[in-house]
Design a protein around this motif. Structure first.
Motif, short mmCIF file in Angstrom:
data_model
loop_
_atom_site.label_atom_id
_atom_site.label_comp_id
_atom_site.label_asym_id
_atom_site.label_seq_id
_atom_site.Cartn_x
_atom_site.Cartn_y
_atom_site.Cartn_z
N SER A 231 0.82 -1.22 0.00
CA SER A 231 0.00 0.00 0.00
C SER A 231 0.85 1.27 0.00
N SER A 236 -1.63 0.33 -3.32
CA SER A 236 -2.63 -0.73 -3.48
C SER A 236 -2.15 -2.00 -2.79
N TRP A 237 -3.10 -2.81 -2.28
CA TRP A 237 -2.76 -4.09 -1.67
C TRP A 237 -2.57 -5.20 -2.71
#
Length: 317
Positions: A231, A236-237
């Protein structure tokens, strides 16, 4: 039993084997050969999957809901001899950090570790294994008591990190962890640390300074979780798998970098697949380490521990 995504082929074969056995019981058809073929294929599939795990898959295994937690290990190692001790003598008793006296065979130990819950209610009660400052201060109080009476310390690490809430910071989370690291480096009794699940960030380091650091095969140890790293770097994961590879957080990586002393083998399928065998393996590793450490004087223990940690990160180009 719950299955992870990469374990679905195992689930399919186990269901086939179960159906085959039911058919053999309920009908007059001899399905022995068919069942044996499925069993053989099942064992081969397990070996292929678990011998080629990625870093992210090991992270998933370390979080498996059926995986044994700190209290499971303590109950298996110390049994009825365990006496839990509470409170930091300052604020309150932190349920995420547990500790107390217990015996392995005839040897007394001070057990300290983070405890996660096994369902929604107990996870909230244990704050998901994330200790507050008073948890680390309780751990330090117990370690100093152990030092006073010459009792060796065993710490069991399994935490997603120290609790990051505002109230924890107000009560000195950073200072509590830093104080523990300082005091553990000069504690005059043997410290054996076992990473049994997640070893994340300062939350793990707060009880992670040991003369011997043992790491179970399917666990991880890092300054940050793969999801948080993803992240931050990619916003973003979705890149957590790449982050897990880049962080070099597996037991093999830690041993290669000389950040842990020993990798404790797990049964095929992870610690939860055969708890009895896992507990026995951990017990043997702890006692083997203690046999070496008990021969050292308090001064030798401190000197070796300080040398060990000051040498970490040294690079000779």
């Amino acid at each position: 039993m719950e299955y992870l995504d990469f374990e679905l082929p195992i689930k399919d074969l186990e269901e086939q084997l179960s159906k085959c056995q039911v058919i053999g019981v309920e009908s007059e058809i001899d399905v022995t050969d068919t069942c044996k073929q499925i069993e053989t294929k099942l064992q081969e599939t397990k070996k292929n999957i678990y011998k080629n795990l990625t870093a992210w898959q090991r992270v998933q295994l370390s979080r498996h809901p059926s995986r044994p937690y700190t209290l499971d290990y303590i109950n298996a190692l110390a049994g009825d001899s365990f006496l839990e001790l509470h409170g930091d003598r300052n604020v309150r008793d932190d349920k995420a950090m547990i500790g107390g006296l217990g015996k392995i065979d005839d040897q007394s130990f001070m057990f300290i570790g983070q405890q996660k819950g096994f369902n929604t209610k107990t996870r909230q009660y244990r704050n998901f294994g994330m200790a507050n400052p008073e948890g680390y201060r309780k751990a330090l109080r117990l370690m100093k008591s152990a030092e006073k009476f010459g009792i060796p310390v065993i710490t069991l690490i399994d935490t997603p990190g120290a609790y990051p809430g505002l109230e924890a910071e107000e009560r000195g989370q950073g200072e509590a962890i830093a104080r523990n690291i300082l005091e553990m480096t000069r504690l005059k009794v043997p410290i054996i640390t076992v990473i049994i699940g997640e070893g994340a960030s300062g939350g793990a380091l707060g009880i992670g300074v040991g003369d011997k650091v043992l790491m179970l095969e399917n666990t991880w140890y890092s300054v940050i979780s793969p999801e948080s790293c993803s992240s931050i770097l990619w916003r973003s994961w979705e890149y957590k798998e790449q982050a897990a590879d880049a962080l070099k957080l597996t037991a093999a990586d830690m041993k290669k970098q000389k950040l842990v002393d020993e990798i404790v083998k797990e049964p095929l399928g992870g610690a939860h697949s055969d708890r009895t065998k896992t507990f026995l393996t951990v017990k043997k590793s702890i006692l083997k380490s203690f046999e070496v450490l008990k021969k050292l004087s308090p001064e030798e223990l401190v000197d070796q521990r300080m040398e060990k940690y000051t040498n970490m990160g040294v690079y000779n180009g």
